[in-house]
Design an enzyme around this catalytic site. Structure first.
Site, PDB file in Angstrom:
ATOM      1  CE1 TYR A 138      51.062  45.745  39.306  1.00 39.82           C
ATOM      2  CE2 TYR A 138      49.167  44.122  38.974  1.00 39.82           C
ATOM      3  CZ  TYR A 138      49.953  45.197  38.474  1.00 39.82           C
ATOM      4  OH  TYR A 138      50.084  45.575  37.318  1.00 39.82           O
ATOM      5  CE  LYS A 188      18.843  31.251  34.994  1.00 42.36           C
ATOM      6  NZ  LYS A 188      18.222  32.320  35.263  1.00 42.36           N
TER       7      LYS A 188
END
Length: 823
Positions: free
Chosen positions: A717, A492
């Site tokens: 940033y 999965k």
């Protein structure tokens, strides 16, 4: 070369039940690798979890008619089959291979050692193939099973054999010596690798030296005191190498350049130099070993010096990459001979169950088989492997198969080109769509240029997935299971980020019993990729019922509402006895039927359209010793539920509750099946250290730019990263859009560059992350960066990110290219 089945029965001393005498040319041990059924002989070898006898029926249906068995079978079920009954099928295989070897008087080089066996074997092949017809072990076929299959390849056209032998415990080499019967012995070295089955290095060395019991000469390192001491007891002629004056070949000097190594050697009364295009110590030692072999064979020092400078790297892996137009590419553009072609075609089988198959193949060089015969044999092999198209490149293959263009049919389309450049001139990307392409060519053809145009263009951050690691980890867990316990492999979440279809393909090939996915669309993808294993869907939705039925998926039912909805759907479709799975709630408190609801559930099931395949539950804390009492209480409740449900519905089903951690920590919970999840990918979630797990995935990127900052300047940033000294900053091509968590910014996380850890500086950006590499000399643009892998475990990265390995692995973005390889 072939033998009659009567002849083979006499060789191995079998109690034979022969219906019809027939020639045998192929030996098979694997029911998945049958390509010439009528001339194949299957050895039903018994292993710890698989008994070859259970595949006889499957092989008989494929057309195999000759079997060596150790357990009697009902001959009436297989009326046209020949059965040779022996006490031990592995021993019979080895006896047959040893007999076959005795039919030839060619010189045979036997190679063993702790490291370097395959490299030395392949380099000797490169150096000798021009003047000899060489038969050699495919890849690293050096085990009790691999050696017989290797030696079986010898035929009357060969003039030299090169075989490697590996042992894992005392008592194994004597049998391999009888099979290989080397005339020339090579001991590469003796080290710590593969020491688990021995009391120490001396015992391991003594075992390895048994390979040379009847050899004419032994070539070995002379500076190793243990090797010198142990071999001194033997009367065998020795050619030693090393820096000591007592060595046959004395190493005068080793000088490393930027991209090569110059080695000065002294032999007899003269000196000579060799230069190799490698700079590591292991390559230098392996090259010297090869030189010693060539000297013993009478090859001049001038020829040796001329040839070794052209040695090529030995690529030990097949790579599976994403290609253009939804194609997959198997890159094996390093060699072209019949043995390695067969290995590559086997890998193609694993990865392309239901897809179109194309093989791009160069001339096969240095083979004794006449051209026409050789390439017709190749065509037959391609057809047996269900290849749809052959693109042949080279003057020889074009000449020999030109006639086949006239007889072309839809079964195998053939295109021929005289050179790689000519093919690339005619290349059209639109010619390839939704297929698997094997690129297989000798190095001189430059097939890497073909791979480049076929590859999907993505950025330089890649997730490498080692398919051998998947198989290794599967076997590590299987050794803890009872032979009757089945395995459901969880694929999965895109196989924990590794790629669902590719991982499922290798698991199907290695015969796991079930696959588990989270949602129906994951199961649909697997079916479209040719996966035929039963697939359980753990989170079925009403909107996916059509897909579930259309693609023969098996939903998990965990509530009365879902049960009723799927039952109504099946009735509308007129379907009965549809396979489903039931989840029981025992303490996870997520999904499942409560113990108090089992009575009502049983009543509904008795009037439903379902056939219960399995009943299972989820453990909440199986990896945690503090939760052991709770885990056992969950198990107790589950057993009650299983017993009540079986009584209610009146038939048996598979029950399972163990996950990866429980397999390790709670062996009593194995029941009928276990669910193997993250452990398959190399993560021991219980941190027991009991298994030798291999990290399957490596997330890598590269340095985009290196900047030199002054103290006080900032990075990224919001100016979160301010350097307190003059610093060197490397910008790496990975960001949070690739799955690298933002919380690893500002020195929380680290990456590995040039073998050293470099902290993240500043904020993680969408596409880039900056590292402080001030204390790591020599970092430059293009350098590889390891985000996680064998050297930097994903568990460590998860700890830095204050999360779990599952989240890191499943969070790797789909824009990151997956590269699959098999050693």
């Amino acid at each position: 070369m072939s033998y009659s089945i009567q002849h083979i029965a006499a060789v191995i001393g079998a109690d034979a039940a022969i219906i019809a005498d027939m020639p045998v040319g192929q030996l098979i041990l694997d029911s998945r690798k049958v390509y010439a059924a009528s001339s194949s002989l299957f050895f039903a070898i018994k292993g710890p979890r698989r008994d070859g006898h259970q595949f006889i029926s499957e092989l008989y249906k494929k057309g195999v008619r000759n079997f060596v068995i150790s357990t009697p079978v009902d001959h009436s079920i297989f009326p046209a089959a020949n059965f040779l009954l022996v006490k031990d099928t592995l021993q019979a295989l080895q006896e047959l291979a040893a007999y076959h070897r005795k039919q030839f008087t060619i010189p045979v080089i036997g190679i063993t050692g702790s490291n370097g066996k395959t490299i030395v074997k392949e380099w000797l092949y490169q150096l000798l193939q021009e003047d000899q017809q060489v038969v050699r072990s495919p890849r690293s076929y050096n085990s009790q099973v691999g050696v017989p299959l290797s030696v079986w390849q010898i035929n009357k056209q060969h003039t030299l054999g090169i075989f490697e032998a590996g042992v894992s415990q005392a008592g194994e080499m004597e049998q391999l010596e009888k099979i290989i019967q080397p005339t020339i012995g090579v001991l590469t070295n003796i080290g710590e690798a593969h020491s688990e089955g021995f009391t120490g290095k001396k015992q391991k060395l003594e075992e390895k030296l048994k390979l040379f019991s009847h050899a004419e000469v032994l070539i070995c390192p002379g500076d190793d005191e243990l090797v010198s001491a142990v071999t001194a007891e033997s009367s065998i002629k020795k050619i030693t190498w090393g820096r000591k004056n007592t060595n046959t070949v004395k190493v005068q000097s080793i000088d490393k350049m930027i991209s090569s190594t110059r080695i000065q050697l002294k032999y007899k009364s003269g000196e000579f130099d060799i230069s190799i295009p490698f700079t590591d110590d292991a390559s230098a030692e392996n090259a010297i070993t090869c030189c010693c072999v060539l000297l013993y064979l009478g090859i001049s020092t001038e020829t040796i010096s001329s040839e070794v400078k052209h040695l090529q790297p030995v690529n030990m892996r097949l790579e599976l990459k994403k290609g253009i137009n939804h194609c997959s590419i198997i890159n094996d553009s390093y060699s072209a001979d019949t043995s390695s072609l067969e290995i590559a075609l086997n890998f193609l089988d694993q990865q392309s169950a239901a897809q179109k198959r194309t093989v791009i193949l160069s001339d096969l060089l240095q083979t004794a088989t006449p051209g026409r015969e050789l390439y017709l044999s190749v065509l037959n092999s391609l057809k047996e492997h269900r290849v749809n198209r052959l693109i042949g490149i080279g003057e020889r293959i074009s000449k020999e198969l030109q006639h086949e263009l006239i007889n072309a049919n839809e079964e195998l389309v053939i295109e021929l080109y005289p050179s790689t450049s000519e093919y690339l001139h005619h290349f059209r990307s639109s010619d390839f769509k939704e297929e698997v392409i094997l690129v297989k060519g000798a190095r001189i053809f430059g097939f890497e240029n073909i791979v480049q145009v076929l590859e999907q263009k993505v950025h330089q951050t890649v997730l490498e997935i080692n398919l051998n690691g998947i198989v290794h980890n599967l076997k590590q867990y299987q050794q803890l299971l009872k032979p009757s316990t089945k395995v459901m492999a969880m694929v999965k979440a895109f196989a924990y980020g590794s790629g669902g279809a590719e991982i499922a393909g290798i698991l199907q090939y290695h015969k796991v019993d079930y696959l588990g996915v989270a949602y129906a669309d994951e199961g649909v993808e697997l079916r479209r990729a040719g996966i035929s294993l039963p697939i359980m869907v753990m989170n079925p939705e009403e909107s996916s019922f059509d897909s579930i039925v259309d693609y023969n998926l098996e939903p998990e039912l965990y509530s009365f509402e879902l049960l009723s909805a799927f039952d109504s759907f099946l009735r509308r479709e007129g379907l009965q006895q549809y396979p489903v799975h039931l989840e029981i709630e025992t303490g996870m408190n997520r999904l499942g039927f409560a113990l108090s609801e089992i009575g009502k559930l049983g009543d509904l099931l008795n009037t439903s359209s379902f056939k219960i395949q399995t009943v299972f539950s989820h453990l909440a804390g199986s990896e945690d010793t503090v939760q052991d009492e709770f885990t056992m209480e969950q198990f107790r409740q589950f057993q009650i539920a299983v017993k009540l449900l079986a009584e209610k519905i009146g038939y048996s089903f598979i029950s399972h509750i163990s996950n990866s951690a429980a397999i390790l920590r709670h062996p009593l919970l194995q029941l009928d099946m276990v669910r193997l999840g993250i452990g398959l990918y190399g993560v021991d979630s219980a941190a027991t250290g009991r298994l030798d797990l291999f990290p399957v995935t490596t997330l890598k990127s590269t340095v985009a730019q290196v900047k030199y900052l002054k103290a006080g300047e900032s990075v990224s940033y919001n100016r979160k990263g301010v350097v307190s000294r003059d610093s060197v900053i490397a910008t790496v091509r990975i960001g949070y859009a690739d799955g690298y968590p933002r919380r690893l910014g500002n020195a929380a996380g680290k990456m590995l560059i040039n073998g050293k850890l470099a902290p993240v500086i500043g904020t993680v950006c969408m596409d880039m992350t900056m590292l402080d590499v001030t204390d790591i000399p020599g970092v430059k643009e293009g350098d590889d960066v390891i985000v996680f892998g064998k050297e930097l475990p994903v568990q460590q990265v998860a700890e830095w990110a204050q999360t779990i390995p599952y989240e890191i692995m499943t969070g790797v973005s789909q824009r990151v290219k997956r590269v699959y390889f098999e050693e």
